[in-house]
Design an enzyme around this catalytic site. Structure first.
Site, PDB file in Angstrom:
ATOM      1  N   SER A 195       0.828  -1.207   0.000  1.00  0.00           N
ATOM      2  CA  SER A 195       0.000   0.000   0.000  1.00  0.00           C
ATOM      3  C   SER A 195       0.859   1.252   0.000  1.00  0.00           C
ATOM      4  O   SER A 195       1.976   1.255   0.550  1.00  0.00           O
ATOM      5  CB  SER A 195      -0.894   0.008   1.245  1.00  0.00           C
TER       6      SER A 195
ATOM      7  N   TYR B 231      -2.322  -0.152  10.093  1.00  0.00           N
ATOM      8  CA  TYR B 231      -2.505  -0.728   8.758  1.00  0.00           C
ATOM      9  C   TYR B 231      -1.221  -0.607   7.952  1.00  0.00           C
ATOM     10  O   TYR B 231      -0.736  -1.568   7.348  1.00  0.00           O
ATOM     11  CB  TYR B 231      -3.659  -0.022   8.042  1.00  0.00           C
TER      12      TYR B 231
END
Length: 325
Positions: A128, A153
């Protein structure tokens, strides 16, 4: 040649990747736990698009279920793995941290162990743009330091990259990580801005605009993401200077779009002007993302190119058809 395992096959990107692989004649085993992080009906409808293919089968299982995952790898022989399943979302990680440990860390571990046991040709996995964390140099390049994540995350996604590197180094598992930048499009995730804004504007509700609108995002259309995944999948990482077959690429549109322009293009596609509720920057969020895709272009002679002027009207057309509005 064995099948291709696509984890997160009921997810946004995973369902597209599985469909493209099936169109190419591949045998695809999809894996998904269809959790309720967002509406499971949307996930079921994505799967329903794949079900007619004779070469597709679905394993409904949680990645963190070690015994269950061992059963998946015992039942199937995989040529390659496209690992897209994860607990997504920066803000959700502030309130549900264990979900990220289970899906993104323990889940990655079961995939790596399966890949090692079967010595797959290639493991492609989703990382990501969040790994760039507090970096302020734009655009973000894969050579930048990524040791300052600002959300759990992001930390789990960076951990995935390090775990994959170790398995490439120690066990010879060729692996490539893809740092996705703000993916949007038809069949998208309801927790993402493009989907949330579309829903709110059509319902006549205000949209929440963070950092008072002073934000930029490298919005990347889903078809470009899928094309990048497939190109990378087809060419396993070559050994680096140390002989390790692991690489990381950005997949982004190489364009930092102002959030307010994004909202303007979306509202034009919807034919409605939104009421904006201006709010401060949220914890775990960043002001700007912008992908340096030079290495992707050098290696694959390709880079994403779909502008929001093309992508957002496609999202709106799908949303209106799917929800009947």
């Amino acid at each position: 040649m064995g099948a291709i395992l696509v984890t997160g096959a009921a997810g946004f990107i995973g369902s597209y990747v599985a469909a493209r692989l099936l169109e190419r004649g591949a045998e695809v085993v999809g894996l998904d736990n269809l959790n309720d992080y967002y509406d499971p009906r949307l996930k079921e409808d994505r799967l329903a698009r794949l079900a007619p293919h004779a070469n597709f089968r679905i394993e409904r299982i949680d990645l963190a279920d070690r015994a269950g995952m061992a059963g998946v790898f015992a039942r199937h022989r995989f040529d390659s793995i496209v690992h897209l399943a994860a607990q997504a979302g920066v803000r959700y990680s502030l309130t549900h941290p264990h979900a990220y440990v289970d899906s993104n860390l323990a889940g990655m571990m079961t995939i790596l162990e399966g890949a090692r046991a079967q010595q797959v040709r290639h493991l492609v996995y989703a990382s990501s743009s969040s790994v760039y964390g507090a970096n302020t140099k734009l655009p973000f390049a894969t050579t930048d330091a990524v040791d300052r994540p600002i959300s759990l995350y992001a930390a789990t996604k960076r951990a995935n990259e390090l775990m994959a590197y170790v398995y490439a180094m120690q066990f010879g598992v060729p692996a490539t990580g893809l740092r996705f930048f703000t993916v949007y499009g038809p069949w998208g995730r309801p927790d993402m801005a493009a989907f949330k804004f579309t829903k709110a504007i059509l319902a006549g509700e205000p949209i929440e605009v963070y950092n008072f609108g002073d934000m930029q995002r490298d919005f990347t259309y889903v078809d470009d993401i899928v094309e990048g995944v497939l190109r990378v999948h087809d060419r396993p990482a070559a050994p680096d200077a140390d002989g390790v077959r692991h690489k990381v690429f950005n997949i982004g549109n190489h364009r930092a779009e102002p959030l307010l322009r994004f909202i303007e293009v979306l509202s034009d596609a919807l034919g409605r002007k939104p009421e904006m509720k201006l709010m401060p920057l949220q914890a775990g969020d960043v002001k700007a993302t912008y992908a340096d895709t030079d290495d992707l272009r050098r290696e694959f002679d390709w880079t994403p190119s779909t502008s929001i002027d093309i992508g957002l009207p496609r999202l709106v057309a799908w949303y209106r058809a799917y929800y009947g509005v």
